[in-house]
Design a protein around this motif. Structure first.
Motif, PDB file in Angstrom:
ATOM      1  N   LEU A  63       0.825  -1.217   0.000  1.00 40.05           N
ATOM      2  CA  LEU A  63       0.000   0.000   0.000  1.00 40.05           C
ATOM      3  C   LEU A  63       0.858   1.267   0.000  1.00 40.05           C
ATOM      4  N   ASP A  64       2.152   1.155  -0.325  1.00 40.63           N
ATOM      5  CA  ASP A  64       3.075   2.295  -0.473  1.00 40.63           C
ATOM      6  C   ASP A  64       3.481   2.959   0.839  1.00 40.63           C
ATOM      7  N   PHE A 115     -11.174   2.049  -3.700  1.00 38.38           N
ATOM      8  CA  PHE A 115      -9.773   1.885  -3.318  1.00 38.38           C
ATOM      9  C   PHE A 115      -8.849   2.475  -4.392  1.00 38.38           C
ATOM     10  N   GLY A 116      -7.957   3.386  -3.983  1.00 35.15           N
ATOM     11  CA  GLY A 116      -6.981   3.931  -4.919  1.00 35.15           C
ATOM     12  C   GLY A 116      -7.502   5.058  -5.797  1.00 35.15           C
ATOM     13  N   ASP A 117      -8.706   5.549  -5.529  1.00 34.30           N
ATOM     14  CA  ASP A 117      -9.282   6.613  -6.355  1.00 34.30           C
ATOM     15  C   ASP A 117      -8.503   7.917  -6.161  1.00 34.30           C
ATOM     16  N   PRO A 118      -7.859   8.439  -7.219  1.00 32.30           N
ATOM     17  CA  PRO A 118      -7.076   9.670  -7.029  1.00 32.30           C
ATOM     18  C   PRO A 118      -7.945  10.891  -6.799  1.00 32.30           C
ATOM     19  N   GLN A 133      -7.563  12.729  -0.868  1.00 24.14           N
ATOM     20  CA  GLN A 133      -6.388  13.066  -1.681  1.00 24.14           C
ATOM     21  C   GLN A 133      -6.374  14.547  -2.090  1.00 24.14           C
ATOM     22  N   THR A 156      -5.310   2.441   3.759  1.00 25.84           N
ATOM     23  CA  THR A 156      -6.056   2.177   2.537  1.00 25.84           C
ATOM     24  C   THR A 156      -6.607   3.475   1.956  1.00 25.84           C
ATOM     25  N   ALA A 157      -7.101   4.352   2.830  1.00 29.68           N
ATOM     26  CA  ALA A 157      -7.652   5.621   2.347  1.00 29.68           C
ATOM     27  C   ALA A 157      -6.570   6.475   1.701  1.00 29.68           C
ATOM     28  N   GLY A 158      -5.305   6.252   2.059  1.00 28.44           N
ATOM     29  CA  GLY A 158      -4.236   7.083   1.514  1.00 28.44           C
ATOM     30  C   GLY A 158      -3.638   6.552   0.238  1.00 28.44           C
ATOM     31  N   LYS A 159      -3.986   5.315  -0.134  1.00 24.20           N
ATOM     32  CA  LYS A 159      -3.388   4.713  -1.341  1.00 24.20           C
ATOM     33  C   LYS A 159      -3.959   5.356  -2.601  1.00 24.20           C
ATOM     34  N   VAL A 160      -3.079   5.747  -3.523  1.00 23.31           N
ATOM     35  CA  VAL A 160      -3.508   6.272  -4.810  1.00 23.31           C
ATOM     36  C   VAL A 160      -3.105   5.261  -5.874  1.00 23.31           C
ATOM     37  N   SER A 163       1.437   8.204  -3.196  1.00 22.78           N
ATOM     38  CA  SER A 163       0.326   8.004  -2.277  1.00 22.78           C
ATOM     39  C   SER A 163       0.322   9.121  -1.244  1.00 22.78           C
TER      40      SER A 163
END
Lengths: 137, 200, 116
Positions: free
Chosen positions: B57-58, B120-123, B128, C49-53, C69
């Motif tokens: 997840l970075d 999930f992963g929505d920029p 964000q 999870t909320a921070g993953k781009v 991210s």
């Protein structure tokens, strides 16, 4: 666990690199993963390994709890002290830009110093908790 | 990690799902084990899987912390405490249906809540859009630190981190007061005349 | 992949449910603390999870990457993990102190002694 020869030799080999790695993580936290929290925990993990293999008396000899309490206080005070120093430099509390003529440079210096404060506070607290729990009979 | 691979990567999703399944399995094992020593060790494995998940997840800084704290120090603390309190759960979980119903109800409500969350992963997700773009665009120029996590931790949210360090410090002092030298002496019924000012 | 857009959140919720069960059902205090830790890590999972781009990389600025991210949840959870271990240590110390004073860490037996 003092009679296990292999464990004793391997931990003697491992502990110095662990402590060195903790210092690397501490100082390299600006450029890669790492920082004061991780470094403090890794440093404490080195001491915990030492205590598990050689007994808590050995840890107590290296890092007496009274000294650790002083070190933990110093870590928190170093952090807060940077805040006060930036107030003296003319900024707000913890506004590191005021530490130097160049705001970016001041910020970088402030970050390095407070990370050191975090690192020694966390390392000292983790070692205190380990020795207290391990010596409980 | 080659620079071209910026699009959606399916392999990430598969690894992510695999790790999530392993996590849930490890969690179930921890809860059902009656032997606390084994449960603490499986909890260490759970933390290690969690650390791998953070990398996917970075969150490399978080992964680093989880590996050092969760899989290392926490396990040692757990083992020491279990050594002092006994290694077996004596009493089986009585009337397990009420707790199961309670957690199912809470979980159901939470899943209902997630239906409105962005994917999930929505920029374009609101999380964000707030301060994060400023940190990522200006962070290095403003602080001289390329690792934005360190920059936010120590500079933008420095006050918060001071609070966290104080909490950690207080926790250490608390443990020392509860189980330290003074309380051990009191338990042994000795007088502490060889040492002044060491009462809790 | 459409069905998997919320898989991380749901896994976190399942972990939270297991943690909640482990806080309520066992009478052993150490087991309750383990459940509490599990609940905490489930919350960490929601944040990260909320921070993953999608398509992003770790938030360490480098000319070779353009998408990162969100660093903010990483900061919050990084400190939360270390705070969690220190508060867990306080809980363990309390449990050890209860063992000293009551001779047991089973909630039922402690209740029984208190009733006497």
């Amino acid at each position: 666990m003092t009679e296990h020869l292999v464990l004793r030799v391997i931990s003697k080999l491992l502990i110095p690199p662990i402590l060195l790695f903790a210092l690397y993580v501490q100082m390299h936290g600006d450029y890669g993963p790492g920082g004061g929290f991780q470094a403090g925990v890794i440093f404490a993990a080195g001491l915990v390994l030492y205590g598990l293999v050689f007994g808590t008396a050995a840890v107590r000899a290296v890092a007496p709890p009274r000294l650790l309490v002083v070190i933990a206080c110093l870590g928190v005070l170093l952090y807060a002290g940077v805040g006060v120093a930036s107030m003296i430099g003319g900024g707000a509390f913890l506004e590191y830009g005021a530490l130097s003529a160049d705001a970016t440079h001041g910020n970088h210096v402030g970050i390095i110093i407070i990370e050191i404060g975090v690192g020694i506070a966390v390392a000292a607290v983790m070692t205190i908790i380990f020795s207290v729990l391990a010596e409980w009979r | 990690m080659d620079p071209q691979a910026q699009g959606p990567r399916a392999i990430d999703i598969y690894v992510d799902i695999l790790l999530l399944v392993l996590l849930v399995a490890a969690a179930l094992v921890v809860v059902t084990l009656r032997n606390l020593l084994a449960a603490a060790l499986v909890l260490g494995i759970y933390s290690l899987i969690m650390a791998a998940l953070w990398v996917v997840l970075d969150a490399v800084d978080v992964a680093f912390t989880e590996a050092a704290v969760g899989a290392g120090v926490t396990t040692v603390f757990m083992l020491l405490a279990i050594a002092a309190t006994g290694r077996h759960e004596k009493i089986a979980h009585r009337r397990p249906w009420l707790p199961i119903l309670a957690s199912l109800a809470v979980g159901g409500l939470m899943i209902f809540g997630t239906l409105d969350l962005p994917a999930f992963g929505d920029p374009q997700a609101p999380a964000q859009q707030h301060v994060a773009p400023h940190y990522l665009e200006q962070g290095e120029a403003e602080t001289g630190v390329p690792n934005i996590v360190t920059a936010v931790l120590a500079s933008y949210r420095g006050f918060d981190t001071l609070g966290e360090v104080t909490v950690i410090f207080t926790a250490g002092i608390g443990v020392l007061l509860m189980l330290g030298v003074a309380s051990r002496r009191r338990r042994a019924g000795e007088s502490d005349d060889d040492d002044t000012g060491d009462r809790s | 992949m459409e069905a998997l857009t919320h898989a991380n959140y749901w896994a976190a919720i399942v972990l939270a449910m297991i943690g909640l069960y482990a806080v309520i059902a066992p009478s052993n205090l150490i087991k309750k603390l383990i459940g509490l830790g599990m609940f905490q890590s489930a919350i960490f999972l929601v944040y990260i999870t909320a921070g993953k781009v999608e398509g992003g990389t770790a938030p360490i600025i480098d000319a070779a990457y353009g998408v990162y991210s969100n660093p903010l949840p990483h900061v919050l959870i990084l400190t939360a993990i270390v705070v969690a271990v220190s508060t867990l240590a306080v809980g363990l110390a309390l449990t050890v102190a209860i063992k000293r004073d009551y001779g047991t860490v089973e909630e039922d037996e402690i209740d029984e002694q208190d009733r006497r």
